[in-house]
Design an enzyme around this catalytic site. Structure first.
Site, short mmCIF file in Angstrom:
data_model
loop_
_atom_site.label_atom_id
_atom_site.label_comp_id
_atom_site.label_asym_id
_atom_site.label_seq_id
_atom_site.Cartn_x
_atom_site.Cartn_y
_atom_site.Cartn_z
N LYS A 13 -98.47 -38.09 79.91
CA LYS A 13 -99.39 -37.24 80.68
C LYS A 13 -100.82 -37.32 80.16
O LYS A 13 -101.76 -37.42 80.94
CB LYS A 13 -98.91 -35.79 80.65
CG LYS A 13 -97.56 -35.55 81.31
CD LYS A 13 -97.20 -34.07 81.35
CE LYS A 13 -97.02 -33.46 79.97
NZ LYS A 13 -95.90 -34.05 79.21
N ARG A 88 -96.07 -24.59 82.57
CA ARG A 88 -94.82 -24.99 81.94
C ARG A 88 -93.62 -24.16 82.41
O ARG A 88 -92.48 -24.51 82.11
CB ARG A 88 -94.93 -24.87 80.41
CG ARG A 88 -95.97 -25.77 79.77
CD ARG A 88 -96.05 -25.55 78.28
NE ARG A 88 -97.13 -26.28 77.66
CZ ARG A 88 -97.05 -27.53 77.22
NH1 ARG A 88 -95.92 -28.18 77.34
NH2 ARG A 88 -98.08 -28.12 76.65
N ARG A 127 -92.83 -44.04 67.77
CA ARG A 127 -94.28 -43.99 67.76
C ARG A 127 -94.85 -43.84 66.34
O ARG A 127 -94.27 -43.14 65.51
CB ARG A 127 -94.79 -42.81 68.60
CG ARG A 127 -94.41 -42.89 70.06
CD ARG A 127 -95.11 -41.85 70.91
NE ARG A 127 -94.87 -40.48 70.50
CZ ARG A 127 -95.17 -39.43 71.27
NH1 ARG A 127 -95.72 -39.61 72.45
NH2 ARG A 127 -94.92 -38.19 70.84
N ARG A 161 -95.64 -38.57 63.42
CA ARG A 161 -95.51 -37.13 63.60
C ARG A 161 -94.12 -36.69 63.14
O ARG A 161 -93.12 -37.35 63.43
CB ARG A 161 -95.69 -36.75 65.07
CG ARG A 161 -97.13 -36.76 65.50
CD ARG A 161 -97.30 -36.42 66.97
NE ARG A 161 -96.50 -35.28 67.41
CZ ARG A 161 -96.61 -34.73 68.62
NH1 ARG A 161 -97.48 -35.23 69.49
NH2 ARG A 161 -95.86 -33.71 68.96
N ARG A 172 -86.71 -30.98 72.60
CA ARG A 172 -87.89 -30.75 73.45
C ARG A 172 -87.59 -31.11 74.90
O ARG A 172 -88.06 -30.44 75.83
CB ARG A 172 -89.06 -31.58 72.93
CG ARG A 172 -89.64 -31.03 71.61
CD ARG A 172 -90.50 -32.05 70.90
NE ARG A 172 -91.69 -32.41 71.65
CZ ARG A 172 -92.44 -33.48 71.39
NH1 ARG A 172 -92.10 -34.31 70.41
NH2 ARG A 172 -93.51 -33.73 72.10
#
Length: 217
Positions: A13, A88, A127, A161, A172
């Site tokens: 996004k 959300r 990532r 992260r 999540r």
């Protein structure tokens, strides 16, 4: 042009919102960035939000909506905006509908980046980022040209992260499906929900977004 970009964590996004911003000359509004900016500026609502956060509580929908009400009236929103990752929940969507109606605004489109959960876990879990310049990489899909060396600045240090692991990403995604996905029927009923294939490569997703938004009504 006033848009909402929806999709689970890691769907891209933020990247696509930046491209929409640059292409259409509209503002990119991330509620997280907006909140941090208000707190840093020491505005009345920023001080209110800071007090809530310092008390270890979540910033309420009411505060976020009031911040948005101020944000969408700023000069860079004159030609429109894209909301990145908000709303959300269904109550947030309803509150946003009310806010926009009060300001005489309407959404042109709500676009869902559709992704496959299993593939998304693979995408996020791999990532990592250059510790110096922030360039993003992936173990499988986008490794540095020379292993261990950033393509952009030559740095040899990288960070990951802490929440980019399979267990956290799966949790999540579960939260997204239970809390945010119910928004989709809300906007479908309004007739402005669109979908694009979020599993395509970045440039193809961008092409699909432009095609959806440039299609004559």
């Amino acid at each position: 042009m006033k848009l909402i970009l929806l999709g689970p964590p890691g769907a891209g996004k933020g990247t696509q919102a930046q491209r929409l911003r640059d292409h259409y000359g509209i503002a990119q509004i991330s509620t997280g960035d907006m909140l941090r900016a208000e707190v840093a500026a020491g505005s009345p609502i920023g001080r209110e939000a800071k007090a809530v956060m310092e008390a270890g509580q979540l910033v309420s929908d009411d505060i976020i909506i009031r911040m948005l009400g101020t944000r969408v009236e700023q000069l860079d929103c004159a030609d429109g905006f894209v909301l990145d990752g908000f709303p959300r929940t269904v109550p947030q969507a309803i509150a946003l509908d009310k806010l926009l109606a009060e300001k005489g605004m309407r959404l042109e489109a709500v676009i869902e980046l559709q992704v496959d959960d299993a593939a998304l876990v693979d995408r996020i879990a791999g990532r990592f980022t250059c510790a110096s310049c922030g360039t993003g990489y992936h173990d499988t899909f986008k490794p540095p040209r020379h292993p261990g060396v950033c393509d952009v600045c030559g740095c040899t240090e990288f960070t990951r992260r802490a929440d980019d692991n399979r267990e956290t990403v799966t949790a999540r995604l579960a939260a997204y499906h239970s809390q945010t996905a119910p928004i989709l029927p809300h906007y479908a009923a309004q007739g402005n929900l669109r979908q694009v294939d979020g599993m395509a490569d970045i440039d193809e997703v961008t092409r699909q977004l432009f095609a959806v938004l440039d299609k004559p009504a």
